[in-house]
Design a protein around this motif. Structure first.
Motif, short mmCIF file in Angstrom:
data_model
loop_
_atom_site.label_atom_id
_atom_site.label_comp_id
_atom_site.label_asym_id
_atom_site.label_seq_id
_atom_site.Cartn_x
_atom_site.Cartn_y
_atom_site.Cartn_z
N VAL A 90 0.62 -1.37 -0.37
CA VAL A 90 -0.24 -0.21 0.42
C VAL A 90 0.70 1.19 -0.07
N GLY A 91 2.13 1.37 -0.44
CA GLY A 91 3.14 2.92 -0.67
C GLY A 91 3.75 2.72 -0.11
N SER A 92 4.57 1.85 1.17
CA SER A 92 5.64 2.50 2.14
C SER A 92 6.78 2.68 1.72
N ARG A 93 6.86 1.88 -0.02
CA ARG A 93 8.12 2.32 -0.69
C ARG A 93 8.30 3.77 -0.89
N ALA A 94 7.85 4.29 -1.80
CA ALA A 94 7.30 5.38 -2.01
C ALA A 94 7.57 6.30 -0.78
N LEU A 95 7.01 5.84 0.54
CA LEU A 95 7.42 6.24 1.95
C LEU A 95 7.99 6.68 2.15
N GLU A 96 8.84 5.61 2.29
CA GLU A 96 10.50 5.99 2.92
C GLU A 96 11.58 6.27 1.39
N ALA A 97 10.99 6.41 0.63
CA ALA A 97 11.35 7.52 -0.22
C ALA A 97 11.57 8.49 0.13
N HIS A 98 10.26 9.26 0.35
CA HIS A 98 9.93 10.52 0.94
C HIS A 98 10.89 10.83 1.78
N ALA A 99 10.59 9.89 2.88
CA ALA A 99 11.21 10.12 4.29
C ALA A 99 12.45 10.27 4.01
N GLY A 114 20.46 16.52 14.48
CA GLY A 114 20.39 15.62 15.75
C GLY A 114 19.26 15.06 16.04
N GLU A 115 17.85 15.45 15.46
CA GLU A 115 16.95 15.74 15.83
C GLU A 115 15.96 14.03 15.69
N ILE A 116 16.99 13.21 14.44
CA ILE A 116 15.69 12.85 13.90
C ILE A 116 16.66 12.06 14.00
N THR A 117 16.28 10.56 13.84
CA THR A 117 16.67 9.15 13.32
C THR A 117 15.82 8.02 12.69
N LEU A 118 16.51 7.53 11.45
CA LEU A 118 15.73 7.23 10.69
C LEU A 118 15.93 5.25 10.20
N GLU A 119 14.60 4.30 10.29
CA GLU A 119 15.62 3.16 10.61
C GLU A 119 14.14 2.80 10.52
N ALA A 120 14.33 1.47 9.69
CA ALA A 120 14.06 0.55 8.69
C ALA A 120 13.37 -0.49 10.25
N VAL A 121 12.20 -1.15 9.91
CA VAL A 121 11.86 -1.96 10.85
C VAL A 121 10.49 -2.86 10.14
N TYR A 122 10.30 -4.37 10.35
CA TYR A 122 10.03 -4.89 9.54
C TYR A 122 8.15 -6.03 9.94
N CYS A 123 8.16 -5.06 10.64
CA CYS A 123 6.43 -4.94 11.20
C CYS A 123 6.45 -4.46 12.05
N LEU A 124 5.31 -3.53 12.27
CA LEU A 124 4.55 -2.92 13.94
C LEU A 124 3.36 -3.12 13.92
N GLY A 125 2.88 -4.27 13.16
CA GLY A 125 1.84 -4.65 13.65
C GLY A 125 0.66 -3.78 13.26
N ASN A 126 0.69 -3.25 13.29
CA ASN A 126 -0.36 -2.17 12.30
C ASN A 126 -0.63 -2.80 10.51
N CYS A 127 -0.92 -3.39 10.30
CA CYS A 127 -0.43 -4.08 8.79
C CYS A 127 -2.41 -3.79 7.88
N ALA A 128 -3.43 -3.44 8.72
CA ALA A 128 -4.32 -3.57 7.88
C ALA A 128 -4.17 -1.94 7.26
N CYS A 129 -3.56 -1.12 8.51
CA CYS A 129 -3.64 1.04 8.37
C CYS A 129 -2.08 1.02 7.15
N GLY A 130 -1.58 0.47 6.50
CA GLY A 130 -0.60 0.64 6.13
C GLY A 130 -0.49 1.87 5.03
N PRO A 131 0.49 2.17 4.84
CA PRO A 131 1.86 2.26 5.12
C PRO A 131 2.08 3.12 6.74
N SER A 132 3.07 2.62 7.31
CA SER A 132 2.63 2.82 8.97
C SER A 132 4.30 2.60 9.30
#
Length: 163
Positions: A90-99, A114-132
């Motif tokens: 549902v579009g997380s690749r586009a979201l990660e490119a935007h981020a 120094g404000e924000i560290t960006l990390e990948a995560v491989y499931c937040l358990g919010n699958c029905a409401c992606g991209p999360s």
């Protein structure tokens, strides 16, 4: 100014001593140290190894195996973009490119301020409401580039909460 307290060898030793008697104590110790200090300092490895009668290589191997563990201090906020299949559909690749473009960093990097560290995560358990994504301890669903920008803008206008 960091949102986490400074670590010291004695504080690492205290975390190790408090949990070393648990079965499979290494993971709880690593989680406790990262939860408290935001990362696992390289200098903590020999302290943990000695406390658990393990080698430094064994401890380092676990830290480097799990993507969750950090070896460097994070920014004041940690922003994780879900890369699981349900979010990708549902579009997380586009979201990660935007981020990455908006923040000017890649995964496992921190913005210049120094404000924000960006990390990948491989499931937040919010699958029905992606991209999360998870921002610090808060999960957000159906994130668009516009709602992402609004979250980042709001972060940068809030005063830092010291832990």
């Amino acid at each position: 100014m960091s949102a986490y307290p400074e670590w010291t060898p004695s504080l690492i030793q205290a975390e190790t001593d408090a949990l070393k008697h648990k079965p499979g104590a290494l993971l709880p110790i690593l989680h406790a140290i990262q939860d408290r200090f935001g990362f696992i300092p390289q200098e903590a490895v020999p302290i943990i190894a000695a406390g658990l009668s393990q080698t430094r290589a064994e401890v380092h191997g676990v830290i480097s195996f799990y993507h969750h563990f950090r070896a460097a201090p994070p920014g004041n906020h940690v922003l994780q973009v879900c890369r699981a299949e349900a979010c990708q559909a549902v579009g997380s690749r586009a979201l990660e490119a935007h981020a990455k473009a908006r923040l000017g960093v890649d995964y496992h990097q921190t913005t210049a301020d120094g404000e924000i560290t960006l990390e990948a995560v491989y499931c937040l358990g919010n699958c029905a409401c992606g991209p999360s994504l998870r921002l610090d301890d808060s999960v957000h669903g159906r994130v668009t580039p516009e709602s992402f920008d609004a979250l980042v803008d709001e972060l940068r206008t809030q005063p830092l909460e010291i832990m």
